[in-house]
Motif scaffolding. Sequence first.
Motif, PDB file in Angstrom:
ATOM      1  N   LYS A 147       0.823  -1.219   0.000  1.00  0.00           N
ATOM      2  CA  LYS A 147       0.000   0.000   0.000  1.00  0.00           C
ATOM      3  C   LYS A 147       0.850   1.259   0.000  1.00  0.00           C
ATOM      4  CE  LYS A 147      -3.732   2.160   2.687  1.00  0.00           C
ATOM      5  NZ  LYS A 147      -4.587   2.042   3.903  1.00  0.00           N
ATOM      6  N   ASP A 148       2.035   1.193   0.620  1.00  0.00           N
ATOM      7  CA  ASP A 148       2.897   2.371   0.700  1.00  0.00           C
ATOM      8  C   ASP A 148       3.963   2.409  -0.387  1.00  0.00           C
ATOM      9  OD1 ASP A 148       4.217   0.211   1.649  1.00  0.00           O
ATOM     10  OD2 ASP A 148       4.827   1.076   3.559  1.00  0.00           O
ATOM     11  N   GLY A 149       3.789   1.626  -1.447  1.00  0.00           N
ATOM     12  CA  GLY A 149       4.687   1.688  -2.595  1.00  0.00           C
ATOM     13  C   GLY A 149       5.880   0.778  -2.533  1.00  0.00           C
ATOM     14  N   GLY A 150       5.992  -0.061  -1.513  1.00  0.00           N
ATOM     15  CA  GLY A 150       7.103  -1.004  -1.430  1.00  0.00           C
ATOM     16  C   GLY A 150       6.880  -2.214  -2.317  1.00  0.00           C
ATOM     17  N   LEU A 151       7.933  -2.997  -2.483  1.00  0.00           N
ATOM     18  CA  LEU A 151       7.870  -4.198  -3.306  1.00  0.00           C
ATOM     19  C   LEU A 151       8.490  -5.348  -2.524  1.00  0.00           C
ATOM     20  CD1 LEU A 151       6.854  -4.813  -6.197  1.00  0.00           C
ATOM     21  CD2 LEU A 151       9.218  -4.684  -6.960  1.00  0.00           C
ATOM     22  N   VAL A 152       7.709  -6.391  -2.259  1.00  0.00           N
ATOM     23  CA  VAL A 152       8.192  -7.525  -1.480  1.00  0.00           C
ATOM     24  C   VAL A 152       7.930  -8.817  -2.232  1.00  0.00           C
ATOM     25  CG1 VAL A 152       7.907  -6.419   0.756  1.00  0.00           C
ATOM     26  CG2 VAL A 152       5.997  -7.653  -0.234  1.00  0.00           C
ATOM     27  N   SER A 153       8.724  -9.821  -1.900  1.00  0.00           N
ATOM     28  CA  SER A 153       8.530 -11.167  -2.419  1.00  0.00           C
ATOM     29  C   SER A 153       7.997 -12.031  -1.284  1.00  0.00           C
ATOM     30  CB  SER A 153       9.848 -11.738  -2.953  1.00  0.00           C
ATOM     31  OG  SER A 153       9.684 -13.063  -3.410  1.00  0.00           O
ATOM     32  N   VAL A 154       6.764 -12.512  -1.436  1.00  0.00           N
ATOM     33  CA  VAL A 154       6.076 -13.224  -0.361  1.00  0.00           C
ATOM     34  C   VAL A 154       5.527 -14.547  -0.901  1.00  0.00           C
ATOM     35  CG1 VAL A 154       4.286 -13.104   1.397  1.00  0.00           C
ATOM     36  CG2 VAL A 154       5.413 -11.027   0.663  1.00  0.00           C
ATOM     37  N   GLY A 155       5.717 -15.613  -0.137  1.00  0.00           N
ATOM     38  CA  GLY A 155       5.113 -16.911  -0.416  1.00  0.00           C
ATOM     39  C   GLY A 155       4.261 -17.339   0.765  1.00  0.00           C
ATOM     40  N   ALA A 156       3.744 -18.557   0.698  1.00  0.00           N
ATOM     41  CA  ALA A 156       2.885 -19.037   1.786  1.00  0.00           C
ATOM     42  C   ALA A 156       2.882 -20.560   1.801  1.00  0.00           C
ATOM     43  CB  ALA A 156       1.459 -18.516   1.641  1.00  0.00           C
ATOM     44  N   ASP A 157       2.750 -21.111   3.013  1.00  0.00           N
ATOM     45  CA  ASP A 157       2.504 -22.531   3.218  1.00  0.00           C
ATOM     46  C   ASP A 157       1.064 -22.682   3.707  1.00  0.00           C
ATOM     47  OD1 ASP A 157       5.040 -23.283   2.481  1.00  0.00           O
ATOM     48  OD2 ASP A 157       5.835 -23.152   4.515  1.00  0.00           O
ATOM     49  N   ILE A 158       0.298 -23.537   3.050  1.00  0.00           N
ATOM     50  CA  ILE A 158      -1.144 -23.642   3.326  1.00  0.00           C
ATOM     51  C   ILE A 158      -1.495 -25.102   3.589  1.00  0.00           C
ATOM     52  CG2 ILE A 158      -3.459 -23.330   2.361  1.00  0.00           C
ATOM     53  CD1 ILE A 158      -2.384 -20.982   0.798  1.00  0.00           C
ATOM     54  N   GLN A 159      -2.275 -25.322   4.649  1.00  0.00           N
ATOM     55  CA  GLN A 159      -2.798 -26.645   4.989  1.00  0.00           C
ATOM     56  C   GLN A 159      -4.322 -26.610   4.867  1.00  0.00           C
ATOM     57  OE1 GLN A 159      -1.390 -27.731   8.872  1.00  0.00           O
ATOM     58  NE2 GLN A 159       0.777 -27.676   8.285  1.00  0.00           N
ATOM     59  N   PHE A 160      -4.881 -27.636   4.252  1.00  0.00           N
ATOM     60  CA  PHE A 160      -6.325 -27.686   4.078  1.00  0.00           C
ATOM     61  C   PHE A 160      -6.808 -29.131   4.123  1.00  0.00           C
ATOM     62  CE2 PHE A 160      -4.692 -28.444  -0.122  1.00  0.00           C
ATOM     63  CZ  PHE A 160      -5.613 -29.287  -0.735  1.00  0.00           C
ATOM     64  N   ARG A 161      -8.107 -29.288   4.281  1.00  0.00           N
ATOM     65  CA  ARG A 161      -8.708 -30.615   4.287  1.00  0.00           C
ATOM     66  C   ARG A 161     -10.108 -30.529   3.701  1.00  0.00           C
ATOM     67  NH1 ARG A 161     -12.343 -31.444   8.569  1.00  0.00           N
ATOM     68  NH2 ARG A 161     -12.417 -29.727  10.070  1.00  0.00           N
ATOM     69  N   ILE A 162     -10.634 -31.669   3.317  1.00  0.00           N
ATOM     70  CA  ILE A 162     -11.980 -31.757   2.748  1.00  0.00           C
ATOM     71  C   ILE A 162     -12.953 -32.114   3.862  1.00  0.00           C
ATOM     72  CG2 ILE A 162     -13.452 -33.056   1.162  1.00  0.00           C
ATOM     73  CD1 ILE A 162     -11.004 -33.378  -0.647  1.00  0.00           C
ATOM     74  N   TRP A 163     -13.994 -31.316   4.025  1.00  0.00           N
ATOM     75  CA  TRP A 163     -14.993 -31.590   5.049  1.00  0.00           C
ATOM     76  C   TRP A 163     -16.287 -32.132   4.446  1.00  0.00           C
ATOM     77  CZ3 TRP A 163     -19.568 -28.795   4.829  1.00  0.00           C
ATOM     78  CH2 TRP A 163     -19.554 -27.641   4.043  1.00  0.00           C
ATOM     79  N   SER A 164     -16.485 -32.009   3.135  1.00  0.00           N
ATOM     80  CA  SER A 164     -17.664 -32.559   2.464  1.00  0.00           C
ATOM     81  C   SER A 164     -17.218 -33.277   1.197  1.00  0.00           C
ATOM     82  CB  SER A 164     -18.661 -31.453   2.116  1.00  0.00           C
ATOM     83  OG  SER A 164     -19.746 -31.979   1.373  1.00  0.00           O
ATOM     84  N   PRO A 165     -17.131 -34.610   1.219  1.00  0.00           N
ATOM     85  CA  PRO A 165     -16.668 -35.339   0.033  1.00  0.00           C
ATOM     86  C   PRO A 165     -17.528 -35.085  -1.192  1.00  0.00           C
ATOM     87  CG  PRO A 165     -16.734 -36.783   1.956  1.00  0.00           C
ATOM     88  CD  PRO A 165     -17.414 -35.511   2.351  1.00  0.00           C
ATOM     89  N   VAL A 166     -18.853 -34.999  -1.003  1.00  0.00           N
ATOM     90  CA  VAL A 166     -19.754 -34.832  -2.140  1.00  0.00           C
ATOM     91  C   VAL A 166     -19.517 -33.490  -2.812  1.00  0.00           C
ATOM     92  CG1 VAL A 166     -22.169 -34.641  -2.829  1.00  0.00           C
ATOM     93  CG2 VAL A 166     -21.485 -36.384  -1.185  1.00  0.00           C
ATOM     94  N   MET A 167     -19.453 -32.428  -2.031  1.00  0.00           N
ATOM     95  CA  MET A 167     -19.268 -31.101  -2.608  1.00  0.00           C
ATOM     96  C   MET A 167     -17.908 -30.958  -3.272  1.00  0.00           C
ATOM     97  SD  MET A 167     -21.029 -28.962   0.506  1.00  0.00           S
ATOM     98  CE  MET A 167     -20.806 -27.354  -0.212  1.00  0.00           C
ATOM     99  N   SER A 168     -16.888 -31.626  -2.750  1.00  0.00           N
ATOM    100  CA  SER A 168     -15.558 -31.539  -3.350  1.00  0.00           C
ATOM    101  C   SER A 168     -15.498 -32.214  -4.714  1.00  0.00           C
ATOM    102  CB  SER A 168     -14.519 -32.170  -2.416  1.00  0.00           C
ATOM    103  OG  SER A 168     -14.690 -33.583  -2.334  1.00  0.00           O
ATOM    104  N   VAL A 169     -16.434 -33.126  -4.968  1.00  0.00           N
ATOM    105  CA  VAL A 169     -16.465 -33.831  -6.252  1.00  0.00           C
ATOM    106  C   VAL A 169     -17.356 -33.121  -7.259  1.00  0.00           C
ATOM    107  CG1 VAL A 169     -17.135 -35.982  -7.392  1.00  0.00           C
ATOM    108  CG2 VAL A 169     -15.891 -36.058  -5.232  1.00  0.00           C
TER     109      VAL A 169
END
Length: 416
Positions: A147-169
């Motif tokens: 927002k203040d005009g800087g430039l950064v290199s950012v990544g992320a580690d994400i963990q997720f799971r499926i809570w509804s098998p039907v909807m995921s398909v």
Amino acid sequence: MFGKSSGYEYHSLSQRDSVYSDTPGLFSSHATFTHNNYDQRGHSFDYVPKVSQNDFTDKSQGLLSWICNLIVTFLVFLATFITFPISGWFVLKVVTNYERIVVFRLGRIRPPKGPGVVLVLPLIDQWQKVDLRTRAFNVPPCTVTTKDGGLVSVGADIQFRIWSPVMSVVAVQDLNASTRLTAQNAMMQTLSKKTMREIQTERIKLGEHLGMDMNEMTKPWGLEVDRVELILEGVLREPDGGHSGPVIMPPSVPGLEGLPGLEGLTGPIQQLAMHFLSQAAAPQSSQDSVSFTDELRSVPAVSVSCVDGLMDAVRSVLSEQLVQQVRACYHFQITTDSGLTNSYYVDLAQGAGACGVGVPPREPDVSLCMSEQDLLAMFEGGLRPFAAYSSGRLRVQGDLNTAMKLETLIKLLKTT
């Protein structure tokens, strides 16, 4: 035993209340799921309006179609029973505790089955296994304009799971690819509204809010984001109006093990240690910088009065052994007191190494920008490379781990 569904309830909690909360909402198997907090119009399971509530009644099916389906299903059941136990090798499936089977019978969705032994009818049943265990992926480093005009290199580690098998398909074709793209877009949109200082000092809080935003988007897919950890790779450009403030330490940086009291600390513990060390050093210095006392200070250090003299000292210690340890080419952009910018290079990528004034003869692996005083202090041992980077006095373009290998050259200069 064979036709019974799993009995698991797949429901969802609302992600946002009317009053803003700092605690990210998560999906739960025991919460009330209503249409007031979730609108599923426009998805591929519109013909089963209550599929998210485990109600698979299809009222759009006509009477004639229902009779035909009943007759065909009965005939397949009968054929399976007559040919049993031979047919048992083909129709009986074993489902583990962390899996469910989503079945389409004559093209229409059925309740998920499992765990245990389930019956899948031949010819008329199409089925797909869904893994409910938590899985993880990483978002590769992206360049984000703050927002203040800087430039950064950012990544992320994400963990997720499926809570509804039907909807995921039925709601998404490629769940993994869609989740990765959604995570990357959400991360860039969220961080572009933050300042450089907020990104550096509030990574945990930003990760929680990013997880909430992702859950809002992935909720129709039967997906829950459990954890988001932002990784600040480096600052590519300072924001408008000065330095960006405290910098969060990368998880692991070669050369950090030499800092007194930080041996063996990695990841979040390093970040916490750096935070308290920088606060402790603040009253002793009028500048917003971080400096460390080297335990090898008793060893005589190289003393030079200008960068040209420093290059002569570096040239005297170049060797094939040093090149084997570093294997990188460095380009230095040094700002003098008068405001001029001079270029120097140290090539430790091949042969016996080389250094001099100007642009390096090959493509540099890392470009370093700093003042002349800071460069001399760093090579004389008064300023550690990582301390200079943490305080904003050293700007790195390229791989940070490669830049920290300069510690090898600096230690060699001390012993000569």
